[in-house]
Design an enzyme around this catalytic site. Structure first.
Site, PDB file in Angstrom:
ATOM      1  N   GLU A  32      83.500  36.778 -33.673  1.00 48.38           N
ATOM      2  CA  GLU A  32      83.949  36.506 -32.207  1.00 48.38           C
ATOM      3  C   GLU A  32      83.337  35.626 -31.434  1.00 48.38           C
ATOM      4  OE1 GLU A  32      80.818  39.481 -31.585  1.00 48.38           O
ATOM      5  OE2 GLU A  32      82.137  38.884 -33.164  1.00 48.38           O
ATOM      6  N   HIS A  34      78.588  37.621 -36.357  1.00 46.70           N
ATOM      7  CA  HIS A  34      79.554  37.624 -35.087  1.00 46.70           C
ATOM      8  C   HIS A  34      80.614  36.586 -35.200  1.00 46.70           C
ATOM      9  CE1 HIS A  34      77.299  40.510 -32.688  1.00 46.70           C
ATOM     10  NE2 HIS A  34      76.062  40.026 -33.340  1.00 46.70           N
ATOM     11  N   CYS A  51      78.615  42.814 -37.654  1.00 47.76           N
ATOM     12  CA  CYS A  51      77.098  43.179 -37.196  1.00 47.76           C
ATOM     13  C   CYS A  51      76.847  44.464 -37.135  1.00 47.76           C
ATOM     14  CB  CYS A  51      76.756  42.247 -35.888  1.00 47.76           C
ATOM     15  SG  CYS A  51      74.898  42.192 -35.844  1.00 47.76           S
TER      16      CYS A  51
END
Length: 196
Positions: A171, A169, A78
């Site tokens: 994660e 993202h 990002c």
């Protein structure tokens, strides 16, 4: 294997969790000297202008450029992708200027236009779960950059040698395979041949 996560902003804990699920040690990086012990570094999301200012303030700009020049891998997610790009649309100056791509900030709209999707990513079996939050877009890439995935014909994952970047993202999901892909990059990195 030690993978650092630049801990100036963003979902640092979540990145560390994904790195550790991928079989490496994850470290929060707050000081330049910590870079010396790493095999790879993740630049997480957040706000790219703020991250850039903090990197300059704490001496990370030149240190991370030197880290990348050694052939050690970097992974920008990002806002981290924006920080790695050579060109940012509408801005005269970029940040690290490492990856040969032009990016557009907030290309997918504001926070309320955030969404999740399953993305096919080259080099990873089955689709990867991706969370887009005020996501940037890779508008164009240079000849040395390999496009790893697109969403609605727009580039959202790319790699240039030891540099990896994605608009989303990874994660923020339980799918850690993109982190595993990066850990594999760190395992196989070689010191660049010195110019004679």
């Amino acid at each position: 294997m030690k993978i650092g996560v630049l801990a100036l902003q963003g979902a640092v804990t979540e990145h560390i969790r994904s790195v550790e699920r991928a079989g490496a040690e994850g470290l929060a990086i707050k000081q330049v000297q910590q870079l010396e012990e790493l095999d790879g570094l993740i630049l997480p999301g957040g706000e790219s202008t703020t991250i850039g200012k903090l990197m300059r303030k704490y001496g990370f700009m030149e240190a991370i450029r030197a880290f990348a020049a050694e052939g050690k891998p970097l992974f920008g997610t990002c806002a981290g992708l924006i920080v790695m790009a050579k060109h940012i649309e509408g801005q005269e100056e970029a940040h690290l200027e490492l990856m040969d791509m032009t990016v557009s900030r907030n290309a997918f709209g504001r926070q309320r236009e955030s969404f999740e999707t399953d993305l096919p990513v080259k080099g990873i079996e089955e689709t990867v779960r991706a969370v887009f939050i005020r996501a940037p877009l890779i508008e164009s890439v240079g000849e040395e950059v390999e496009v790893l995935s697109t969403y609605k014909d727009e580039i959202v994952t790319a790699r240039q040698g030891h540099l990896l970047a994605c608009s989303y993202h990874p994660e923020l999901t339980d799918d850690y395979r993109l982190h595993a892909y990066f850990v594999d990059m760190a395992r196989s990195y070689k010191q660049p041949v010195q110019n004679q």
